[in-house]
Structures are given as C-alpha cells and as structure tokens.
Design an enzyme around this catalytic site. Structure first.
Site, PDB file in Angstrom:
ATOM      1  N   ASP A  85       0.859  -1.191   0.000  1.00 50.76           N
ATOM      2  CA  ASP A  85       0.000   0.000   0.000  1.00 50.76           C
ATOM      3  C   ASP A  85       0.899   1.246   0.000  1.00 50.76           C
ATOM      4  OD1 ASP A  85      -2.396   1.389   0.198  1.00 50.76           O
ATOM      5  OD2 ASP A  85      -2.520   1.239   2.386  1.00 50.76           O
ATOM      6  N   SER A 271      -8.993   2.221   8.821  1.00 54.37           N
ATOM      7  CA  SER A 271      -9.380   2.897  10.073  1.00 54.37           C
ATOM      8  C   SER A 271     -10.526   2.181  10.793  1.00 54.37           C
ATOM      9  CB  SER A 271      -9.794   4.345   9.786  1.00 54.37           C
ATOM     10  OG  SER A 271      -8.708   5.061   9.260  1.00 54.37           O
TER      11      SER A 271
END
Ligand code: 13P
Length: 324
Positions: A85, A271
């Site tokens: 990522d 998150s």
C-alpha cells in the site's frame, strides 16, 4: 495471486474486492476468518507504517501463513493477494516484487504529472516481468495515513486518465473523489449536523467525476482509498469508555455500496478495523480492570473485527461468494 483476474471479475460482476490493511496477528486472523466464512477474495495490504511497526519480512511470511490458515478453515481455493500500500519509491516497489508480493502500489500522486507517469511506468516495467500487478494514483486525497499527511484534496481530472493509464501501463488507478484517509475525513465546517443525534453528516462523494472517469476508461479497474465509514457505534463505545474521538466521521456505507457497483473494484479499509479493535479493548479495560492477559482483550477485539469485515464484505462491497 495478483489482482488482474480479481478485478476483471469484480468490474463485470458489479462488486468490489476488499483491501484490508494488517499490522498484527489478530487483524490478519480476523480478515482471513471473515473471508473464509464468506468466500470473499481479499487483498491484504501492507503500508509503510505496518512495515516499520511489524517488520516487512514477518508480514510477508504471515501472509503466506494466512493462505494455509484459510485452507485449514475449510476455504478450499483461497483468493488472496499480498499488496504493498502506498509505495513511494521504485526501490521499495522493487524490493516488494523481489520479496514475493503479488501486487504493488506506486503512489506518485504528489509528484508533477509527467514525473508520476515516469515513476509509475518504471515500476510497471519491472513488476510485469514477474506478473506482479501495479496500482497507481492520480489526484490527491486529503487526510493522514500513517505519517503521510495531505492538507487538501484535489479531485482526479477525468481528462488526464486515458493519457495516464496508457502511458504508465498501470493495471488499476486510485482516484480522488472526496474520500480521505483516517477517522477524521471531513472538517465540521464541510458537514451539516444531524439535529437529532448531533452527529456530523458528511458531504457526498463526487460521483460525477467517477462517472466521467468510467466513460473515459470503460472497464478499467478503479480504486478508492480512504473508504472507512467510521462506524458511530464504535466511536460511541470508545468515547464512553475513556476515549476521546470528537467529531470522527467517515464515508457513509450507502455511498460505498453505490461505488462498488461501478468500475470501482477495490475499496481500501483500515481505520474501521482500528476503531473496532480499540472499542473492544477499551470495553474490556473498563469492565474488567483486573484483566492483564492480552489474549483476554485482543480476543474480543479480534471477534469484533471479524464482525466488521464480514459486514463490509456482505453489506457494502458485495464480494461474498465470489471466491468459492
Ligand atoms: P481509511 O483510513 O479510510 O481506512 O483508508 C485506508 C486506506 O486507504 C489505505 O490505503
């Protein structure tokens, strides 16, 4: 496996592949359990923060172990991709390719346009020799991801996408249409407030920009970063158990559901899993202050993450049953 076939099927089938970040064993176990139980393909993402926290070598072998764990859980043909990522240099992407990652992201979105193309192309030329797929980014997302901070977002310009995708040779493209990283995706002044709950209501994503991009690049895999919805039940548990997350707000799930039905075929969620973990741990700490065995609070956190991931897969992304 790399993302090529996963994305082709997702674009055709009108669903999105979950891209879940992992930093530790409990998160990885929860991801694999949720995907095995729902038979969903999955992209395991390793960010630069994860590499610093957990060590790249360890994470890579954990991912390999995860494939075996998936089979043990009765998932006969797991479809799992190990993806870097937000790679920011050619060297980092090369090291991940050499190390057995099946997909990498080169994020040149903060560079001038031509430099972003040149860097992406260099990574593509290297990665494709090993059948590793490459995600690129065009447009800038606001928000905080690990230690990368961008103050302002700039929507992707639809007039640039054909040139960018063609000249860079990337396999998928992350775009900016109003999502952002972290648990504070919008400032209160960008939102309205629900008079009943007092909670912030965020502005909608720029679906017009997404539609224009789809028209320019029909069938081309599009990626949405920053797609946590910041479930308010977790925020409430955290805040009522000693935490302090004022005005945390994310992307409403119905908007992500709509995006998943379009050319968006990879949706990044990190998150929300952090929130699920933290809410469960805080609850144990408040309810059982004498507890000191990490398994007694990481265990409930892991169970909560399984519930979260399954919910995302089934109710938001629609990827359940796509990896039988
Ligand atoms: P969230 O912070 O919205 O979970 O986004 C994660 C992400 O995009 C990782 O690349």
């Amino acid at each position: 496996m790399n993302t090529r076939e996963m994305f082709a099927k997702a674009v055709d089938g009108g669903y999105a592949i979950p891209a879940f970040n992992f930093n530790n064993m409990e998160q990885l176990q929860a991801i694999i359990k949720a995907c095995a139980e729902t038979k969903s393909p999955v992209i395991l993402q390793v960010s630069s923060g994860a590499r610093k926290y957990a060590n790249q070598t360890l994470l890579r072998y954990m991912a390999e172990g995860a494939v075996e764990y998936a089979k043990e859980l009765g998932w006969e043909h797991p479809q799992i991709c190990l993806h870097l990522d937000h790679g920011d240099t050619f060297e980092l992407c090369k090291s991940c390719v050499d190390f057995g990652f099946s997909s990498v992201m080169i994020d040149g979105s903060s560079l001038p346009y031509e430099e972003n193309i040149a860097l992406t192309k260099k990574v593509v030329e290297y990665a494709h020799q090993f059948d590793v797929t490459v995600e690129a980014e065009l447009g800038v997302l606001a928000g905080v991801e690990d230690d990368v901070v961008a103050e302002e977002s700039h929507y992707t310009k639809p007039e640039e996408v054909i040139d960018f995708a063609t000249r860079s040779g990337c396999d998928s493209l992350a775009i900016s249409i109003g999502t952002s990283h972290g648990a504070y995706k919008f400032k209160p002044e960008q939102c309205t407030r629900d008079p009943q709950t007092g909670k912030l209501v965020p502005p909608p994503l720029a679906f017009d920009v997404l539609e224009e991009i789809e028209k320019k690049l029909p069938g081309f895999p599009i990626v949405l970063h920053g797609s946590s919805s910041v479930p308010q039940e977790y925020v409430d548990i955290i805040n009522s158990h000693g935490g302090n997350l004022p005005d945390a707000v994310g992307i409403p799930e119905e908007q992500l559901r709509k995006a998943a039905k379009s050319a968006v075929c990879k949706i990044n969620i990190d998150s929300d899993s952090r929130l699920a973990f933290t809410a469960a741990v805080r609850k144990v700490f408040v309810e059982k202050p004498g507890e000191f065995d990490p398994r007694k609070y990481c265990g409930p956190a892991r169970d909560e993450m399984v519930r979260l991931y399954k919910h995302k897969i089934i109710e938001v992304l629609g990827s359940d049953g796509k990896a039988e």
